[in-house]
Scaffold this motif. Structure first.
Motif, mmCIF file in Angstrom:
data_model
loop_
_atom_site.group_PDB
_atom_site.id
_atom_site.type_symbol
_atom_site.label_atom_id
_atom_site.label_comp_id
_atom_site.label_asym_id
_atom_site.label_seq_id
_atom_site.Cartn_x
_atom_site.Cartn_y
_atom_site.Cartn_z
ATOM 1 N N LEU A 103 0.181 -7.729 14.524
ATOM 2 C CA LEU A 103 -1.061 -7.855 15.266
ATOM 3 C C LEU A 103 -2.207 -7.943 14.271
ATOM 4 C CD1 LEU A 103 -0.542 -5.118 18.034
ATOM 5 C CD2 LEU A 103 -0.435 -7.584 18.351
ATOM 6 N N TRP A 104 -3.205 -8.736 14.595
ATOM 7 C CA TRP A 104 -4.360 -8.823 13.700
ATOM 8 C C TRP A 104 -5.063 -7.483 13.575
ATOM 9 C CZ3 TRP A 104 -4.183 -12.640 10.615
ATOM 10 C CH2 TRP A 104 -3.761 -13.907 11.011
ATOM 11 N N SER A 105 -4.982 -6.651 14.618
ATOM 12 C CA SER A 105 -5.617 -5.338 14.552
ATOM 13 C C SER A 105 -4.948 -4.406 13.552
ATOM 14 C CB SER A 105 -5.601 -4.682 15.939
ATOM 15 O OG SER A 105 -4.284 -4.547 16.417
ATOM 16 N N LYS A 106 -3.750 -4.747 13.080
ATOM 17 C CA LYS A 106 -3.059 -3.943 12.072
ATOM 18 C C LYS A 106 -3.519 -4.272 10.653
ATOM 19 C CE LYS A 106 -0.394 -1.816 15.026
ATOM 20 N NZ LYS A 106 -0.488 -0.361 15.258
ATOM 21 N N GLY A 107 -4.497 -5.130 10.499
ATOM 22 C CA GLY A 107 -5.040 -5.433 9.180
ATOM 23 C C GLY A 107 -4.344 -6.567 8.456
ATOM 24 N N LEU A 108 -3.712 -7.494 9.180
ATOM 25 C CA LEU A 108 -3.009 -8.603 8.516
ATOM 26 C C LEU A 108 -3.972 -9.508 7.768
ATOM 27 C CD1 LEU A 108 -0.449 -9.571 11.325
ATOM 28 C CD2 LEU A 108 -0.127 -8.038 9.378
ATOM 29 N N ALA A 109 -5.116 -9.794 8.375
ATOM 30 C CA ALA A 109 -6.101 -10.643 7.699
ATOM 31 C C ALA A 109 -6.631 -9.959 6.442
ATOM 32 C CB ALA A 109 -7.244 -10.971 8.657
ATOM 33 N N SER A 110 -6.864 -8.657 6.511
ATOM 34 C CA SER A 110 -7.333 -7.925 5.336
ATOM 35 C C SER A 110 -6.289 -7.943 4.224
ATOM 36 C CB SER A 110 -7.659 -6.484 5.730
ATOM 37 O OG SER A 110 -8.036 -5.721 4.602
ATOM 38 N N LEU A 111 -5.013 -7.817 4.587
ATOM 39 C CA LEU A 111 -3.949 -7.855 3.581
ATOM 40 C C LEU A 111 -3.912 -9.198 2.871
ATOM 41 C CD1 LEU A 111 -1.434 -6.699 2.204
ATOM 42 C CD2 LEU A 111 -0.097 -7.439 4.191
ATOM 43 N N MET A 112 -4.052 -10.286 3.621
ATOM 44 C CA MET A 112 -4.044 -11.615 3.002
ATOM 45 C C MET A 112 -5.235 -11.800 2.066
ATOM 46 S SD MET A 112 -2.940 -13.887 6.310
ATOM 47 C CE MET A 112 -1.469 -13.487 7.255
ATOM 48 N N GLU A 113 -6.387 -11.321 2.472
ATOM 49 C CA GLU A 113 -7.568 -11.449 1.616
ATOM 50 C C GLU A 113 -7.421 -10.621 0.342
ATOM 51 O OE1 GLU A 113 -10.838 -10.325 4.011
ATOM 52 O OE2 GLU A 113 -10.719 -12.081 5.348
ATOM 53 N N LEU A 114 -6.847 -9.419 0.450
ATOM 54 C CA LEU A 114 -6.670 -8.573 -0.735
ATOM 55 C C LEU A 114 -5.654 -9.178 -1.701
ATOM 56 C CD1 LEU A 114 -6.621 -5.068 0.994
ATOM 57 C CD2 LEU A 114 -8.434 -5.988 -0.469
ATOM 58 N N ILE A 115 -4.556 -9.715 -1.190
ATOM 59 C CA ILE A 115 -3.559 -10.332 -2.064
ATOM 60 C C ILE A 115 -4.146 -11.569 -2.741
ATOM 61 C CG2 ILE A 115 -1.325 -11.479 -2.101
ATOM 62 C CD1 ILE A 115 -1.155 -8.466 -1.803
ATOM 63 N N ALA A 159 -0.133 -15.634 12.082
ATOM 64 C CA ALA A 159 -0.315 -15.031 10.759
ATOM 65 C C ALA A 159 0.487 -15.782 9.700
ATOM 66 C CB ALA A 159 0.102 -13.565 10.795
ATOM 67 N N SER A 160 1.679 -16.225 10.049
ATOM 68 C CA SER A 160 2.489 -16.990 9.096
ATOM 69 C C SER A 160 1.804 -18.300 8.729
ATOM 70 C CB SER A 160 3.868 -17.255 9.689
ATOM 71 O OG SER A 160 4.660 -18.013 8.805
ATOM 72 N N GLU A 161 1.218 -18.970 9.710
ATOM 73 C CA GLU A 161 0.504 -20.218 9.423
ATOM 74 C C GLU A 161 -0.713 -19.974 8.535
ATOM 75 O OE1 GLU A 161 -0.440 -21.870 13.173
ATOM 76 O OE2 GLU A 161 1.653 -22.327 13.726
ATOM 77 N N MET A 177 -3.274 -20.320 3.032
ATOM 78 C CA MET A 177 -3.911 -19.681 1.881
ATOM 79 C C MET A 177 -3.029 -19.741 0.638
ATOM 80 S SD MET A 177 -5.537 -16.322 3.797
ATOM 81 C CE MET A 177 -6.310 -15.717 2.296
ATOM 82 N N SER A 178 -1.885 -20.430 0.740
ATOM 83 C CA SER A 178 -0.957 -20.600 -0.396
ATOM 84 C C SER A 178 -0.463 -19.253 -0.905
ATOM 85 C CB SER A 178 -1.624 -21.393 -1.527
ATOM 86 O OG SER A 178 -2.026 -22.668 -1.075
#
Length: 505
Positions: free
Chosen positions: A109-121, A146-148, A153-154
């Motif tokens: 879920l996006w509320s679990k911080g998936l977008a934040s994880l991608m930005e940090l990585i 999220a996979s897309e 973001m490579s």
């Protein structure tokens, strides 16, 4: 009903309500209802972390009363022996020189911080050259999206689907959990119990985990990169018996018993406070949004009016002191009341207004719950459910009410009665059928008295005995009775045919 009730709040329903339809009604209503329930029915309220809001400040405290399965602790104890062996430096997963093995597990879920994880990585790759593969485990409605985004973001971030967390005990060294919407993340406790590094944000929901040596909290992107680099280039600290026991259910039960208890002194102080005449509750209201000029005008007018009123009370007090009409005791009481001043900071009142209700919390909760029941159980209840939960919730509640009404109708009917052998022998078939119809159709119920039963029995004595006669019937001289003939599946009233009796044999 119970002498001591302990409540545990482990879900932040207020946050979930803000993401649902009609959030402007549902979220405040959910928070207010939860506060009512806690105040009315709970003696001690335990919150798993400080990320939860206030429900009943005089009853609540923060304590982690959750544990992990024994299988996770067994993995940590086995890893402890493995890290203490002479070949620990050659371990392909947990040694300092091992290849990076990073993962995330949780609901997608996006509320679990998936977008934040991608930005940090992505930031770690661009700023420090840390290009790591992050295995994503779990299912959810946002998995495909999220996979897309990860591919766009490579990022080397494959999504594997759900898996039991204990199966990852020997495959990965670093667990990253960027979520800040949790009350208490159980996957973090499981990862720490297995002896892994855990990189997570510095948040009230993670305060309990910060005491463990393998927990690496961060407050910004730079600290995340530093913690991730440390975890990749070091071996985790072996779990001591004290830390392993702190994550077990045995320790959680001990913390629950300690947190759920109420001392005698605390109970007496609470009873004294609630029984006093000044007992009440402060309800914090939203700040009043007005411009600065309007605020100054209101404040200046208030001060001028208060000054005039104080001058009036001063002159009135002087007149009372000079008067010889009133008794001395009454004069002193009046002067004491007039000398009381209303010290109000109007600026503070406009910025953070509070409503003071002079009722005990239990009394207030009872009145509010009675109001809630009168509204929701009345004709307007379905309207509120449609607004708060959608049309499907309203239709479901209407269906449940209809079923309850049907059940109540059946329960109000008479219980089944059974006839004894004497009644069966004395009654004719017609009388028994009539009784059965009266029992099954109470609206048309007619009680049969003894006279009616005797009359029916007398009529049945004149009925000839039935015998098998094909499609013909016996000729009867008397025309005082009739029979029903079955014709093409229906019953029709008819008189006995005037035909000759033909025996079956």
């Amino acid at each position: 009903k119970f002498k001591h009730v302990v409540g545990i709040v482990h879900t932040n329903y207020f946050v979930y309500a803000t993401e649902q339809p009609a959030a402007f009604i549902r979220a405040p209503g959910m928070k207010l209802l939860a506060s009512w329930m806690c105040r009315a029915h709970v003696h001690r309220l335990i919150k798993l972390s400080g990320t939860l809001g206030q429900f009943a400040p005089e009853k609540e405290l923060v304590e982690n009363v959750h544990g992990v399965r024994r299988s996770f602790i067994d993995v940590g104890e086995e890893l402890k022996g493995k890290l203490a062996s002479p070949d620990a430096d050659k371990d392909p997963v947990f040694s300092a020189d091992a290849s990076p093995a990073v993962y995330f597990i949780g609901k997608m879920l996006w509320s679990k911080g998936l977008a934040s994880l991608m930005e940090l990585i992505k930031y770690a790759e661009e700023s420090a050259g840390l290009k790591v593969k992050v295995d994503m485990y779990g299912g959810g409605p946002d998995k495909d999206e999220a996979s897309e985004k990860a591919e766009s973001m490579s990022l080397d971030m494959p999504f594997h689907g759900p898996i039991d967390h204990v199966e990852l005990g020997w495959t990965h060294k670093v667990f990253i959990n960027p979520s800040t919407s949790e009350v208490l993340c159980t996957t973090v406790a499981e990862a720490l119990a297995m002896g892994k590094f855990v990189v997570l944000p510095s948040h009230p929901s993670n305060d309990f985990f910060c005491q463990f040596p393998n927990c690496l909290p961060y407050t910004n992107k730079e600290e995340f990169v530093g913690n991730l680099y440390y975890a990749l280039t070091h071996a985790p600290e072996p779990m001591s018996e004290e830390y392993s026991y702190a994550l077990s259910w045995e320790a959680a039960t001990e913390r629950f018993a300690a947190a759920g208890s109420v001392s005698v002194a605390e109970a007496e102080a609470m009873e004294e406070a609630l029984s006093s005449t000044d007992a009440g509750i402060d309800i914090i209201l939203p700040s009043i949004k007005i411009n600065k000029e309007r605020k100054q005008l209101i404040s200046r007018s208030f001060r001028r009016t208060r000054g005039r009123y104080r001058n009036f009370r001063t002159r009135l007090s002087q007149e009372i002191m000079k008067s010889d009409v009133l008794p001395k005791e009454l004069q002193q009481r009046l002067i004491a009341e007039l000398d009381k001043r209303l010290d109000v900071d109007l600026d503070e009142l406009l910025d953070s207004p509070k409503l003071r209700v002079k009722l005990s919390p239990a009394k207030l909760d009872k009145l509010l719950l009675d109001l809630y029941d009168s509204v929701t159980k009345g004709p307007s209840g379905d309207v509120f459910r449609v607004i708060g939960g959608g049309a499907s919730v309203g239709r479901q509640h209407q269906y449940l009410k209809q079923q309850a009404a049907k059940t109540g109708t059946h329960q109000q009917s008479k219980p089944p009665s059974f006839l004894d052998a004497s009644v069966l022998n004395k009654s004719s078939p017609t009388t028994l059928v009539t009784k059965a119809l009266n029992r099954n159709f109470p609206r048309n119920e007619k009680k049969l008295d003894d006279t009616t039963i005797a009359e029916n029995n007398r009529k049945e004595e004149n009925v000839p005995k039935m015998s098998l006669s094909g499609h013909r019937a016996r000729q009867v001289q008397s025309s005082s009775w009739g029979v029903r003939l079955v014709r093409h599946g229906s019953f029709t009233q008819s008189r006995p045919p005037q035909t000759r009796y033909v025996p079956l044999i």
